[in-house]
Design an enzyme around this catalytic site. Structure first.
Site, PDB file in Angstrom:
ATOM      1  N   ARG A  12       0.765  -1.153   0.303  1.00 31.75           N
ATOM      2  CA  ARG A  12       0.119   0.164  -0.003  1.00 31.75           C
ATOM      3  C   ARG A  12       0.924   1.291  -0.059  1.00 31.75           C
ATOM      4  O   ARG A  12       1.069   1.894  -0.862  1.00 31.75           O
ATOM      5  CB  ARG A  12      -0.939  -0.025   1.219  1.00 31.75           C
ATOM      6  CG  ARG A  12      -2.222   1.070   1.049  1.00 31.75           C
ATOM      7  CD  ARG A  12      -1.849   2.366   1.635  1.00 31.75           C
ATOM      8  NE  ARG A  12      -0.934   2.787   2.885  1.00 31.75           N
ATOM      9  CZ  ARG A  12      -0.712   3.659   3.398  1.00 31.75           C
ATOM     10  NH1 ARG A  12      -0.588   4.861   2.642  1.00 31.75           N
ATOM     11  NH2 ARG A  12      -0.079   3.512   4.544  1.00 31.75           N
ATOM     12  N   ASP A  13       1.482   1.484   1.067  1.00 27.64           N
ATOM     13  CA  ASP A  13       2.488   2.811   1.055  1.00 27.64           C
ATOM     14  C   ASP A  13       3.360   2.873   0.125  1.00 27.64           C
ATOM     15  O   ASP A  13       3.693   3.600  -0.348  1.00 27.64           O
ATOM     16  CB  ASP A  13       2.935   2.857   2.570  1.00 27.64           C
ATOM     17  CG  ASP A  13       2.997   4.367   2.895  1.00 27.64           C
ATOM     18  OD1 ASP A  13       2.979   5.237   2.207  1.00 27.64           O
ATOM     19  OD2 ASP A  13       3.382   4.639   3.956  1.00 27.64           O
ATOM     20  N   CYS A 237       4.642   9.423   0.015  1.00 25.35           N
ATOM     21  CA  CYS A 237       3.083   9.610   0.121  1.00 25.35           C
ATOM     22  C   CYS A 237       2.977  10.786  -0.925  1.00 25.35           C
ATOM     23  O   CYS A 237       3.731  11.761  -0.895  1.00 25.35           O
ATOM     24  CB  CYS A 237       2.995  10.445   1.657  1.00 25.35           C
ATOM     25  SG  CYS A 237       1.136  11.183   1.588  1.00 25.35           S
TER      26      CYS A 237
HETATM   27  P1  HMG Z   1     -12.955  14.264  -2.502  1.00 24.85           P
HETATM   28  O1  HMG Z   1     -12.668  14.549  -3.865  1.00 24.85           O
HETATM   29  O2  HMG Z   1     -13.296  15.336  -1.580  1.00 24.85           O
HETATM   30  O3  HMG Z   1     -14.392  13.257  -2.450  1.00 24.85           O
HETATM   31  O4  HMG Z   1     -11.833  13.415  -1.959  1.00 24.85           O
HETATM   32  P2  HMG Z   1     -15.914  13.282  -2.912  1.00 24.85           P
HETATM   33  O5  HMG Z   1     -16.619  12.917  -1.901  1.00 24.85           O
HETATM   34  O6  HMG Z   1     -16.085  15.009  -3.309  1.00 24.85           O
HETATM   35  O7  HMG Z   1     -16.004  12.651  -4.300  1.00 24.85           O
HETATM   36  C1  HMG Z   1     -15.439  12.962  -5.407  1.00 24.85           C
HETATM   37  C2  HMG Z   1     -15.220  11.746  -6.215  1.00 24.85           C
HETATM   38  O8  HMG Z   1     -14.606  11.065  -5.812  1.00 24.85           O
HETATM   39  C3  HMG Z   1     -16.829  10.846  -6.708  1.00 24.85           C
HETATM   40  O9  HMG Z   1     -16.638  10.495  -7.930  1.00 24.85           O
HETATM   41  C4  HMG Z   1     -16.504  10.085  -5.489  1.00 24.85           C
HETATM   42  O10 HMG Z   1     -17.506   8.756  -5.824  1.00 24.85           O
HETATM   43  C5  HMG Z   1     -15.064   9.636  -5.679  1.00 24.85           C
HETATM   44  P3  HMG Z   1     -17.138  11.349  -9.232  1.00 24.85           P
HETATM   45  O11 HMG Z   1     -18.685  11.264  -8.838  1.00 24.85           O
HETATM   46  O12 HMG Z   1     -16.538  12.559  -9.273  1.00 24.85           O
HETATM   47  O13 HMG Z   1     -17.158  10.524 -10.340  1.00 24.85           O
HETATM   48  N1  HMG Z   1     -14.825   8.724  -4.360  1.00 24.85           N
HETATM   49  C6  HMG Z   1     -14.205   7.591  -4.253  1.00 24.85           C
HETATM   50  N2  HMG Z   1     -13.945   6.779  -5.397  1.00 24.85           N
HETATM   51  C7  HMG Z   1     -13.555   5.585  -4.853  1.00 24.85           C
HETATM   52  N3  HMG Z   1     -13.234   5.438  -3.651  1.00 24.85           N
HETATM   53  C8  HMG Z   1     -13.489   6.313  -2.491  1.00 24.85           C
HETATM   54  C9  HMG Z   1     -13.944   7.547  -3.040  1.00 24.85           C
HETATM   55  N4  HMG Z   1     -14.465   8.516  -2.257  1.00 24.85           N
HETATM   56  C10 HMG Z   1     -14.803   9.415  -3.229  1.00 24.85           C
HETATM   57  N5  HMG Z   1     -13.230   6.002  -1.176  1.00 24.85           N
HETATM   58  C11 HMG Z   1     -11.165  11.774  -0.605  1.00 24.85           C
HETATM   59  C12 HMG Z   1     -11.796  12.845  -0.676  1.00 24.85           C
HETATM   60  C13 HMG Z   1     -10.804  11.249   0.907  1.00 24.85           C
HETATM   61  C14 HMG Z   1     -11.686  10.704  -1.108  1.00 24.85           C
HETATM   62  C15 HMG Z   1      -9.738  11.790  -1.231  1.00 24.85           C
HETATM   63  O14 HMG Z   1      -9.022  12.930  -0.718  1.00 24.85           O
HETATM   64  C16 HMG Z   1      -8.884  10.667  -1.179  1.00 24.85           C
HETATM   65  O15 HMG Z   1      -9.088   9.400  -1.782  1.00 24.85           O
HETATM   66  N6  HMG Z   1      -7.771  10.702  -0.369  1.00 24.85           N
HETATM   67  C17 HMG Z   1      -6.734   9.778  -0.074  1.00 24.85           C
HETATM   68  C18 HMG Z   1      -5.445  10.308  -0.208  1.00 24.85           C
HETATM   69  C19 HMG Z   1      -4.649   9.305  -0.095  1.00 24.85           C
HETATM   70  O16 HMG Z   1      -4.839   7.891  -0.214  1.00 24.85           O
HETATM   71  N7  HMG Z   1      -3.448   9.467   0.541  1.00 24.85           N
HETATM   72  C20 HMG Z   1      -2.480   8.390   0.986  1.00 24.85           C
HETATM   73  C21 HMG Z   1      -2.418   7.613   1.849  1.00 24.85           C
HETATM   74  S1  HMG Z   1      -2.367   8.446   3.423  1.00 24.85           S
HETATM   75  C22 HMG Z   1      -0.693   8.094   3.692  1.00 24.85           C
HETATM   76  O17 HMG Z   1       0.277   7.710   2.774  1.00 24.85           O
HETATM   77  C23 HMG Z   1       0.070   8.492   5.085  1.00 24.85           C
HETATM   78  C24 HMG Z   1       0.121   7.339   5.822  1.00 24.85           C
HETATM   79  O18 HMG Z   1       1.079   6.309   5.099  1.00 24.85           O
HETATM   80  C25 HMG Z   1       0.922   7.472   7.445  1.00 24.85           C
HETATM   81  C26 HMG Z   1       2.038   8.592   7.096  1.00 24.85           C
HETATM   82  O19 HMG Z   1       3.090   7.897   6.448  1.00 24.85           O
HETATM   83  O20 HMG Z   1       1.809   9.669   7.618  1.00 24.85           O
HETATM   84  C27 HMG Z   1      -1.024   6.460   6.338  1.00 24.85           C
HETATM   85 MG    MG Z   2       3.343   6.470   5.254  1.00 27.86          MG
END
Ligand code: HMG
Ligand code: MG
Length: 301
Positions: A12-13, A237
């Site tokens: 994943r990450d 990230c």
């Molecule tokens: P948004 O654009 O505000 O979402 O994103 P929305 O609710 O307005 O929806 C917009 C569109 O996205 C819609 O589709 C939804 O259906 C779709 P459209 O009508 O335009 O075709 N949508 C989705 N599709 C699939 N799966 C979903 C989903 N949700 C909405 N779950 C949202 C908000 C949270 C979804 C977005 O910002 C997002 O996906 N963010 C994730 C970012 C991410 O994954 N970052 C990396 C992971 S975190 C990390 O790496 C840190 C960690 O490792 C710890 C560390 O190292 O610090 C964990």
């Molecule tokens: Mg991370």
């Protein structure tokens, strides 16, 4: 008996930031290889928006086609109810919610404020628990934020408390940009330990500045028993500019093995998993231990 649990985040990450995503079949093979290494936790995908993180768009296929073993958990990221719906549909066992004390990082990573992210995490956690899934909480930018600089430990401790209250069984403390150092690490972990108890804490260090092993040792000294790692040092990230991979699984294992700490994970098997995934990506692992062991083997053979 296992003294320290290794929580593998490579699939994943490790892979979420790849510009050309790893082929779906190779992801599945990669996770199947990892399932034979002794690992008990393999974070295998993210049900996030494919527009935000295209490299995780095939998590549905991956989760439905891997050979799941009964003794292994295969957690996935679920930032909202849509993500949780998919996690349930594809038989995930653990939903991971995420938060951060930094308003700017929250907006960049999840398009909402810190308060809104917590409210979303709460609804996801409630629903996940109703459906029989475990819930893991992530806190990002626990020491430094790429946009807001130093983060106060007390803010991280308060957020840990909130995540435990909504039902998380464990909080993974993420040094997202890898710029924490051991004294700051101890200060942050001690604050969280006071808030929720050390048995509820895991650490998640990115190794951008080469500080991860020192920080892990500092965390172990305070009693932390769960360490997030990524084979070969894969990762980064998409919303933390400059962030490099997670600390390499084999680097952590080499240190723990040398200290007589039992993890149940086989370092040679982990190196084989690194070899597999990095060959597919066309790169060499950044892990110091991987490269040292590989050149030692060449010298002997
Ligand atoms: P948004 O654009 O505000 O979402 O994103 P929305 O609710 O307005 O929806 C917009 C569109 O996205 C819609 O589709 C939804 O259906 C779709 P459209 O009508 O335009 O075709 N949508 C989705 N599709 C699939 N799966 C979903 C989903 N949700 C909405 N779950 C949202 C908000 C949270 C979804 C977005 O910002 C997002 O996906 N963010 C994730 C970012 C991410 O994954 N970052 C990396 C992971 S975190 C990390 O790496 C840190 C960690 O490792 C710890 C560390 O190292 O610090 C964990
Ligand atoms: Mg991370």
């Amino acid at each position: 008996m296992i003294d320290i649990t290794i929580y593998e985040v490579g699939p994943r990450d490790g892979l979420q930031n790849e510009k050309i995503p790893l082929d779906t079949n190779d992801k599945i093979k990669f996770i199947n290889i990892l399932s034979e290494t002794g690992l008990l936790f393999i974070e295998s995908g993210a049900f996030v928006s494919p527009k935000w993180v295209p490299a995780m768009a095939d998590s549905n296929t991956v989760l439905s086609r891997i050979n799941k073993k009964n003794n292994i958990k295969y957690p996935v990221l679920t930032p909202n109810l849509k993500g949780l719906e998919d996690a349930v549909k594809y038989n995930s066992d653990t939903a991971c919610v995420f938060a951060t004390p930094s308003e700017t990082f929250s907006k960049k990573n999840t398009n909402c404020s810190v308060k809104e992210a917590l409210a979303r995490a709460k609804e996801v956690a409630e629903e996940a628990i109703n459906k029989g899934l475990k819930v893991r909480g992530y806190i990002s930018t626990v020491m430094f934020c790429p946009y807001e600089n130093e983060i106060e430990s007390i803010k991280v401790a308060k957020l840990s408390e909130e995540l435990i209250k909504i039902g998380c069984y464990e909080i993974s403390l993420g040094d997202t940009i890898g710029s924490g150092t051991p004294i700051k690490t101890k200060d942050m972990i001690k604050a969280c330990k006071e808030a929720v108890g050390v048995e509820k804490l895991a650490v998640h260090f990115h190794d951008t500045y080469g500080q991860a092993l020192a920080n892990i040792l500092a965390s172990i000294e305070i009693g932390v028993k769960v360490i997030d790692t990524s084979v070969g040092g894969l990762g980064g990230c998409p919303y933390a500019p400059g962030a490099k991979g997670n600390v390499a699984t084999e680097d952590v294992l080499f240190m723990l093995n040398g200290m007589g700490i039992e993890t149940g994970v086989d370092i040679e098997e982990i190196c084989s998993a690194s070899k597999f995934v990095f060959e597919k990506l066309g790169r060499i692992p950044s892990s110091r231990v991987y490269n040292a062991l590989a050149s030692k083997k060449k010298r002997i053979n």
